[in-house]
Design an enzyme around this catalytic site. Structure first.
Site, PDB file in Angstrom:
ATOM      1  N   SER A 322      -6.249  48.407  46.160  1.00  0.00           N
ATOM      2  CA  SER A 322      -7.551  48.469  45.506  1.00  0.00           C
ATOM      3  C   SER A 322      -8.567  47.639  46.265  1.00  0.00           C
ATOM      4  O   SER A 322      -8.214  46.643  46.904  1.00  0.00           O
ATOM      5  CB  SER A 322      -7.444  47.935  44.078  1.00  0.00           C
ATOM      6  N   ASP A 323      -9.832  48.053  46.183  1.00  0.00           N
ATOM      7  CA  ASP A 323     -10.869  47.101  46.560  1.00  0.00           C
ATOM      8  C   ASP A 323     -10.790  45.962  45.548  1.00  0.00           C
ATOM      9  O   ASP A 323     -10.379  46.151  44.401  1.00  0.00           O
ATOM     10  CB  ASP A 323     -12.247  47.762  46.554  1.00  0.00           C
ATOM     11  N   CYS A 324     -11.193  44.794  45.970  1.00  0.00           N
ATOM     12  CA  CYS A 324     -10.838  43.596  45.215  1.00  0.00           C
ATOM     13  C   CYS A 324     -11.476  43.574  43.821  1.00  0.00           C
ATOM     14  O   CYS A 324     -12.683  43.738  43.680  1.00  0.00           O
ATOM     15  CB  CYS A 324     -11.217  42.363  46.005  1.00  0.00           C
ATOM     16  N   SER A 326     -10.907  45.794  41.491  1.00  0.00           N
ATOM     17  CA  SER A 326     -11.252  47.128  41.008  1.00  0.00           C
ATOM     18  C   SER A 326     -10.717  47.389  39.605  1.00  0.00           C
ATOM     19  O   SER A 326     -11.360  48.071  38.804  1.00  0.00           O
ATOM     20  CB  SER A 326     -10.720  48.199  41.965  1.00  0.00           C
TER      21      SER A 326
END
Length: 787
Positions: A322-324, A326
């Site tokens: 995941s993007d951080c 998310s």
């Protein structure tokens, strides 16, 4: 000012300033060992290595990873899939001491050099104080040189491996960013290869291969056992290109709440294409999902696009991260489906998210399983995907190929030479009135520089940076050719943009230079009697139309974010030690573009009813300041096709039927074939079935390099087809008067396909056209009834 500039060259540097990067993690780096399955290490822990089958090298990576996961209880499993400190953005797997498994920080960055972002990498001590800082991707893309991109990746991974040996870096790097610059107002345009899906895809393939490939083992019958030098990650999947956009009113749109309304046609044709190429041809070992929603569904919770497309259709050999934060974003900001934190955690796990850059997995996964929202086997699958990557990297067993790398392999002379070459190749000459450039060192022995960033250092390396080996500012570079008089030292009329205007979590509202910058440039240009050169440091479009037309401005150079060697590259181009050959990787629109189309319009094709002119060189139907692919040289090149035409024949039959639903402008046209097209998925597609040779001649008086750019056009009358589409390119160096033949081998199914309104990829029958410069080559696609 007039008297002091009357006999001098004022060099205006329109540059950018740096901004505060993410702070370093508080975690101590856990790289104080050579590899996990070291017998001495296990002995020091009072453990016996034969007791742990995941250290048995005779077993396959899958069996070893499964054994490791099966050896953990559920609590331990959850703590390996995300950060264990609430509120932290990192991805530190806790490790399992009783198994001899140490902690590991998954998050390192290598956008244009080894970075300190993420906490998985640090700089310090006598061994590793810095790493080579290459130009930002928007610059490297402007070189249109796939070989360069691969070499940059190889050099970065060598430095990363050396730093890993010394205990300063991990092995998993969340780069590159291959999102398209759909709109140049986007704040992260500088991190990307530009607006073209093909360019972004080819960039991804080569940069990733440079980072990941172990020489001699680039391919394998079992890709999940193919060794990796370091692990790359293509991000941010998908349709992510809005960070924080403000309208003239009070409305704002940010990436955490934004819902990208995208047609399937645009997804297939544009947004997904670089990622498909990255996974299928680059064999990347990780993909990162983005914050935004796509048609109402958060990207990290979209099982159809994640598990269905990335893993099942494209066959990812690696993990999805995941993007951080998310998951937290889905729960707290998007409030998707009114899910609780536990339900949001279950959604992303079911969708195929293997690793959480954040703390939701570590906090909630165990309870999610116990409540029956997911199966424990879902957690196991994610862990196995992660650990197979670490096995391929040698984290468990070591990798003797790289054991000898050390501090001498970081910031080496050769590495810095490559950074300088990349900076020169990625600069674009936009104007050169009366061949004002290059300057003669014998004639111009004294020059003046006007602008507060003539002595730029940090500004040149942009964001997602590390500590560069050194800085060569424009003043430093120019001093090698002439005496420099810096006329605006300390002035606060900043010229150009800065990362206040373009950066992560921020978008531009327009293209005009802020403040009194236009006035400053006009004033200096009006009073100077020598040649006036404007050097622009930015990621893309700036409204400089008045200076393009002005007789007082002799030359304009776009320098982008050129990295640590940028000042030398600027000087080498101005004084002719290097002949510029870069091409713009984005369209430079006129200033009124921002009032014609909102940044949140995701469509690429024009909409006449709304007055939208379309986006990117493929569909934009308005006027430009500079076209995509524009760039001047100090010499001139001519092109000619060697082969007169090309015929491509594909068989159709009862199993490969004709697709006769293409929209033509005139349905009564006599040249519309009875079999209009065939589905690409039905055809026998062959790499290189379109073979094209282009003769390139340097017809000028100076040696130079040229990016030979090959475009394709669909058969005439096909509604919705791109104006043109870049299908291949190659950079070639030619001495004055020299000719070379450049060969392009193209897959017709990949490069000549048409995406219908219903998102079907088809190969149209009929006459396609290849373009290079002003030359055209017909390519006939014949769909033949198989007997």
């Amino acid at each position: 000012m007039a008297s002091s500039l009357s006999s001098l060259l004022p060099l205006l540097l329109l540059s950018l300033t740096s901004f505060a990067a993410l702070s370093l993690a508080d975690y101590p780096l856990p790289y104080n060992f050579t590899h996990v399955c070291d017998a001495k290490r296990y002995a020091s822990l009072n453990l016996s290595i034969p007791d742990f089958a995941f250290c048995d090298k005779s077993l396959s990576y899958y069996v070893r990873a499964k054994n490791l996961v099966d050896s953990m209880n559920l609590t331990e499993k959850a703590k390996q899939l995300g950060n264990n400190n609430n509120g932290e953005w990192y991805a530190v797997a806790a490790g399992v001491p009783r198994l001899g498994l140490p902690a590991y920080n998954w998050w390192s960055e290598a956008l244009h050099g080894v970075s300190y972002i993420g906490g998985g990498t640090s700089f310090g001590g006598p061994d590793v104080k810095a790493a080579t800082s290459f130009p930002l991707p928007i610059n490297s893309a402007a070189a249109f040189n796939a070989t360069l991109w691969r070499e940059i990746g190889k050099t970065i991974s060598t430095e990363a491996r050396a730093m890993n040996n010394l205990g300063f870096a991990g092995l998993t790097f969340w780069s590159p960013n291959i999102n398209l610059v759909r709109d140049p107002r986007w704040g992260r345009a500088l991190e990307t290869p530009g607006e073209c899906p093909t360019t972004a895809g080819i960039y991804a393939i080569n940069f990733v291969r440079g980072l990941q490939d172990v020489e001699g083992q680039e391919h394998s019958n079992d890709p999940n056992s193919r060794p990796l030098k370091v692990s790359a990650c293509c991000k941010h999947y998908a349709a992510y290109d809005v960070d924080y956009w403000r309208t003239t009113g009070s409305m704002t749109v940010d990436r955490f709440h934004y819902d990208a309304n995208v047609t399937e046609r645009d997804m297939v044709e544009s947004y997904l294409k670089p990622f498909e190429m990255c996974v299928k041809e680059g064999d990347v070992s990780s993909v990162m999902c983005s914050y935004n929603k796509i048609n109402g569904v958060p990207a990290c919770a979209d099982g159809r696009r994640m598990r269905g497309t990335i893993r099942d259709e494209w066959d990812l050999h690696g993990y999805v991260v995941s993007d951080c934060d998310s998951i937290k974003t889905i729960f707290e900001k998007q409030q998707w489906l009114d899910d609780t934190a536990i339900e949001a955690t279950a959604q992303v796990m079911r969708a195929g998210l293997d690793l959480d850059c954040g703390w939701y997995y570590a906090q909630y996964l165990e309870e999610t399983v116990k409540k029956g929202l997911i199966k424990e086997s879902d957690v196991d699958e994610a862990l196995i995907n992660n650990y197979i990557v670490l096995l391929r990297l040698g984290w468990f067993d070591g990798n003797p190929l790289y054991d000898n790398l050390n501090a001498s392999n970081v910031c080496s002379v050769d590495n810095m030479k490559l950074a300088a070459s990349a900076a020169r190749q990625g600069m674009v000459l936009l104007k050169n009135k009366g061949d004002a450039l290059p300057l003669s060192p014998q004639k111009f022995k004294r020059i003046a520089i006007v602008g507060p960033h003539a002595n730029a250092t940090e500004v040149m390396i942009g964001n997602y940076n590390g500590v560069p080996c050194r800085y060569i500012s424009p003043i430093d570079g120019l001093k090698k050719y002439a005496e420099v008089d810096y006329k605006c030292r300390g002035c606060r009329c900043a010229v150009g943009l800065n990362l206040t205007y373009e950066r992560e979590d921020w978008d531009r509202t327009g293209f005009d230079l802020p403040g009194y910058q236009n006035h400053l440039i006009e004033t200096v240009a009006n009073v100077s009697k020598g040649p006036v050169v404007v050097v622009i440091f930015s990621s893309g479009t700036i409204n400089i139309s008045s200076f393009v037309k002005s007789g007082d401005v002799d030359a304009i150079i776009w320098a982008g974010y050129p990295g640590q060697e940028g000042g030398q590259a600027v000087a080498d181009i101005i004084f002719g030690a290097y002949n510029p050959g870069g091409r713009l990787p984005v369209t430079w629109y006129p200033s009124e573009y921002t009032s014609q189309i909102p940044e949140t319009s995701q469509q690429f094709r024009p909409n006449d009813e709304l007055g939208y002119p379309g986006r990117t060189y493929r569909f934009y139907n308005g006027t430009t300041q500079f076209d995509f692919g524009y760039g001047l040289s100090y010499t001139k090149f001519s092109y000619s096709f060697v082969n007169p035409n090309v015929l491509v024949t594909k068989n159709v039959n009862n199993a490969r039927q004709c697709y006769n639903f293409l929209p033509f402008e005139d349905k009564q046209l006599t040249d519309v074939p009875a079999c209009q097209s065939a589905l690409v998925s039905d055809l026998d597609c062959t790499a290189g079935d379109v073979s094209v040779q282009v003769s390139v001649t340097n017809v000028g008086k100076l040696d130079g390099s040229d990016a030979v750019m090959l475009y394709a056009k669909q058969p005439q009358g096909l509604i919705g087809a791109p104006i043109k589409d870049l299908v291949a390119f190659e950079r070639v160096f030619l001495k004055a008067g020299e000719s070379k033949v450049v060969s392009f081998e193209i897959d017709a199914c990949k490069r000549l396909a048409f995406v219908t309104e219903s998102a079907q990829e088809v190969l149209p029958q009929g006459e396609h056209t290849l373009l290079v410069g002003d030359q055209k080559l017909p390519v006939y696609v014949h769909l033949q009834k198989e007997v």
